[in-house]
Motif scaffolding. Structure first.
Motif, PDB file in Angstrom:
ATOM      1  N   THR A  86      18.323 -34.905  11.710  1.00  5.95           N
ATOM      2  CA  THR A  86      19.123 -34.485  10.562  1.00  5.95           C
ATOM      3  C   THR A  86      20.447 -35.234  10.528  1.00  5.95           C
ATOM      4  O   THR A  86      20.920 -35.636   9.457  1.00  5.95           O
ATOM      5  N   ALA A  87      21.068 -35.428  11.680  1.00  4.66           N
ATOM      6  CA  ALA A  87      22.330 -36.174  11.730  1.00  4.66           C
ATOM      7  C   ALA A  87      22.110 -37.646  11.402  1.00  4.66           C
ATOM      8  O   ALA A  87      22.971 -38.284  10.791  1.00  4.66           O
ATOM      9  N   ARG A  88      20.953 -38.179  11.763  1.00  3.65           N
ATOM     10  CA  ARG A  88      20.694 -39.612  11.558  1.00  3.65           C
ATOM     11  C   ARG A  88      20.323 -39.921  10.108  1.00  3.65           C
ATOM     12  O   ARG A  88      20.776 -40.923   9.550  1.00  3.65           O
ATOM     13  N   HIS A  89      19.511 -39.072   9.490  1.00  2.00           N
ATOM     14  CA  HIS A  89      18.966 -39.372   8.163  1.00  2.00           C
ATOM     15  C   HIS A  89      19.652 -38.503   7.106  1.00  2.00           C
ATOM     16  O   HIS A  89      19.459 -37.284   7.060  1.00  2.00           O
ATOM     17  N   LEU A  97      18.953 -46.780   5.627  1.00  2.00           N
ATOM     18  CA  LEU A  97      19.547 -46.740   4.293  1.00  2.00           C
ATOM     19  C   LEU A  97      19.155 -45.465   3.564  1.00  2.00           C
ATOM     20  O   LEU A  97      18.020 -44.997   3.649  1.00  2.00           O
ATOM     21  N   HIS A  98      20.113 -44.920   2.827  1.00  2.00           N
ATOM     22  CA  HIS A  98      19.879 -43.789   1.936  1.00  2.00           C
ATOM     23  C   HIS A  98      19.684 -44.354   0.529  1.00  2.00           C
ATOM     24  O   HIS A  98      20.216 -45.412   0.204  1.00  2.00           O
ATOM     25  N   ASN A 109      12.857 -48.017   8.515  1.00  2.00           N
ATOM     26  CA  ASN A 109      13.200 -46.825   9.283  1.00  2.00           C
ATOM     27  C   ASN A 109      13.876 -45.759   8.434  1.00  2.00           C
ATOM     28  O   ASN A 109      14.397 -44.778   8.965  1.00  2.00           O
ATOM     29  N   SER A 110      13.878 -45.949   7.104  1.00  2.00           N
ATOM     30  CA  SER A 110      14.486 -44.968   6.212  1.00  2.00           C
ATOM     31  C   SER A 110      13.450 -43.929   5.807  1.00  2.00           C
ATOM     32  O   SER A 110      12.277 -44.246   5.615  1.00  2.00           O
TER      33      SER A 110
END
Length: 663
Positions: A67-70, A179-180, A286-287
């Motif tokens: 959750t913190a990463r994505h 990336l978001h 990796n997104s």
């Protein structure tokens, strides 16, 4: 079972906001469509095993780290605008619960994953994902995850599952921040977007769509078949063919499907609706954000072409569709709806193809068949028919899995069973070195009662039934102009084999424009229909052998049909017109005296420039006016506003806080 915690909602937790990207816009609109009519299943769901000696606390720690990463795992969407909000990592409790099971075997995992997928996810207020830990004798055995498609796509869910499993095994996360979707929205040049729209619409406008309908299925079939076919041998064959033609296995399977359509139908130019993506960069690979889009891929096959040329053509067309589909999708959909309405045809793709395999509607197979065994039927029962052949490809665990969904009016049960077997045999021939050229003519004749129009295949009896639904129509006979006997010389001379002629016996007062508008209203609802180019009317009288002609009209079915303008008349029409005027480009008219009366009820929503992103607001305005009864996907179709307004009904009474019912 432990229940999922409810997160607090506060704008103070938002750290950044911005528009949805070009892919998310469609899923944002699609979430408002009733679930039986959705194209993409929402939410997605999958699972992974918990490696020993990981504990429940380790699972929670891994989910918190993800959750913190994505950022996508802590994003929400606005209910009325295509906007997303990223929240702080500690914004909400982890949406995870636990359930005890006797044994975490394959059948239990399948059923539990389907159950979690059926739980609703509210992406407007809550995290867009759910997790469930299966406990066997108090020990964690598996983690199930479900995700809402508006913020996490199928690839992203696979990334989540893989990273969760790696974290539980003690492996580090990939280097670099993923990336978001907000990070990529700014890279959309407006001029390039508009140029891409023009080019894509031009390509679609010149593309006659051939469908499988006249080449299979039992007469008047109404069933829907679903099956799952698994093959270990096809996995190796597919790898060999992909290396031979230097293409992805997914592109090879799509090319094989295109070859099969050409072989079966003789069509060499048609549409495929394909899930495409671009994750070439590591940050995108990796997104977990939504990067894959379903786009119409125009497939052109040269008769006699070897399979290598077919693969190259399909791959190039998919890349082109991705480039042209990524710009301003809501405007593109609206423009395409306008074009379809004016042509009098709904463009139906021949193939719906997805490179992520799952049982549709999350139905678990009734039996687990071994590789190379008979296909597993998920269901085969009377249901609403599918207009298109759906094929989903999976390549997990050394198996090729093909999920097929199709209506009986396209392929009957035996033909559905034969399709994946035929595809696997085709891959074996290619792997052994065969060239497999595209045949010039179909190997299966068209079924009786179907006609090949310039816009696609038409079921003549269906067009007759649609015409007979119009008030004042007593009976109708439909035939291609080359086959129809037309007593009016002017109409007969204009026929060149590309028109559909309808002889209609009517009561006085029914005009060709009335019938044309009626057929247009039903284009998006009835498969196998186009608007006839000519209507030959006869007055009411004795049941005719062949009616004597009183009047006629000739209209080019490939050109625009000018319909007379009509202002709103009833209260429901005025409410719909006011909502359309409010959300149309530019807002309400500057002249208040014109108001909703300037809205033409004979035209569809797209004709007024209203796009998908405005649909939720339009529905909210209708609700404020006291009307309901229109589904969001109906607004995206070709039905006229007058047709939609006829379906409106007063909203049900609402209870006050004290429980009293308003008058």
């Amino acid at each position: 079972m432990q229940h999922l915690p409810e997160p607090p909602t506060s704008p103070a937790t938002v750290i950044r906001s911005g528009p949805l990207n070009w892919v998310q816009q469609w899923h944002w609109f699609e979430r408002t469509i009733p679930s039986p009519r959705r194209v993409n299943p929402t939410p997605l769901a999958d699972h992974c095993h918990v490696p020993p000696p990981a504990t429940v606390a380790d699972v929670h720690a891994a989910l918190a780290s993800l959750t913190a990463r994505h950022e996508a795992l802590r994003s929400t969407v606005d209910p009325l605008r295509p906007v997303q909000h990223v929240h702080r990592a500690d914004w909400a409790p982890l949406p995870v619960d636990h359930i005890d099971v006797p044994a975490a075997d394959a059948a239990t995992l399948e059923a539990a994953t389907a159950a979690l997928a059926a739980r609703p996810i509210d992406p407007e207020r809550n995290p867009p994902w759910l997790a469930r830990v299966l406990l066997e004798a108090g020990e964690p055995r598996a983690v199930l995850m479900a995700a809402h498609h508006v913020l996490i796509d199928g690839w992203g869910l696979a990334v989540l599952i893989n990273q969760l499993h790696d974290h539980l095994r003690g492996h580090d996360a990939p280097a670099g921040a993923p990336l978001h979707p907000l990070d990529t929205v700014a890279a959309q040049p407006l001029e390039r977007a508009r140029a891409a729209e023009r080019e894509w619409l031009t390509r679609l406008a010149s593309n006659p769509t051939g469908v499988l309908a006249p080449f299979g299925g039992s007469e008047n079939g109404e069933g829907r078949h679903r099956l799952q076919h698994r093959s270990a041998a096809a996995y190796d064959d597919l790898e060999r063919v992909a290396r031979r033609y230097r293409a992805s296995p997914e592109a090879v399977v799509l090319a094989a499907l295109a070859h099969d359509v050409a072989t079966r139908t003789g069509e060499h130019r048609f549409l495929a609706s394909v899930v495409v993506s671009n994750r070439a960069r590591a940050a995108l690979r990796n997104s977990v954000g939504v990067q894959a889009l379903t786009v119409p891929v125009q497939i052109d096959l040269r008769p006699g072409a070897a399979f290598g040329e077919v693969v190259a053509s399909v791959t190039a067309a998919s890349a082109t569709a991705y480039r042209h589909g990524q710009w301003r999708p809501a405007e593109l959909v609206a423009a395409q709806a306008r074009m379809d309405r004016r042509r009098g045809v709904v463009t139906v793709p021949t193939i719906e193809y997805n490179c992520y395999s799952w049982p549709r509607d999350y139905l678990v197979p009734t039996q687990n068949t071994p590789p190379e065994g008979p296909s597993t039927w998920i269901s085969s029962a009377p249901d609403e028919p599918c207009e298109t052949l759906y094929v989903d490809l999976g390549r997990d665990g050394g198996l090729v899995t093909l999920d097929v969904t199709v209506g009986d009016h396209l392929l009957d049960a035996g033909q559905v069973l034969a399709l994946p077997v035929r595809l696997c045999g085709f891959l074996r021939a290619l792997a052994d070195g065969a060239e497999c050229p595209v045949p010039a003519r179909p190997l299966t004749p068209a079924a009786a009662g179907w006609w090949r129009a310039p816009q696609g295949w038409v079921r003549l009896t269906t067009v007759e039934e649609v015409l007979c639904r119009h008030p004042g129509v007593l009976d109708a006979t439909v035939a291609p102009s080359g086959d129809a006997v037309v007593e009016n010389e002017e109409v007969a001379e204009a026929g060149d084999g590309t028109y559909l002629v309808a002889h209609v016996r009517t009561a006085p007062g029914v005009t060709p424009d009335d019938l044309h508008r009626h057929v247009l209203d039903l284009l998006g609802e009835v498969p196998g229909v186009v608007a006839p180019g000519r209507y030959v009317l006869s007055p009411a009288g004795p049941a005719p052998g062949r009616p004597s002609v009183q009047s006629s009209t000739a209209t080019d079915s490939t050109g625009p049909r000018q319909l007379p303008s009509r202002p709103p008349a009833s209260g429901a029409e005025r409410a719909l017109a006011a909502a359309v005027a409010a959300v149309a480009p530019g807002g309400p008219p500057a002249d208040p005296s014109a108001g909703p009366d300037a809205v033409d009820m004979n035209r569809c929503l797209a004709d007024h420039g209203v796009t998908l992103v405005a649909v939720p607001r339009l529905l909210a305005l209708l609700d404020q006016s006291g009307f309901t009864g229109i589904a969001p996907d109906e607004l995206a179709g070709t039905a006229s506003l007058g047709h939609l307004a006829a379906a409106l009904e007063p909203s049900p009474p609402r209870a006050h806080r004290g429980g009293e019912t308003s008058p």
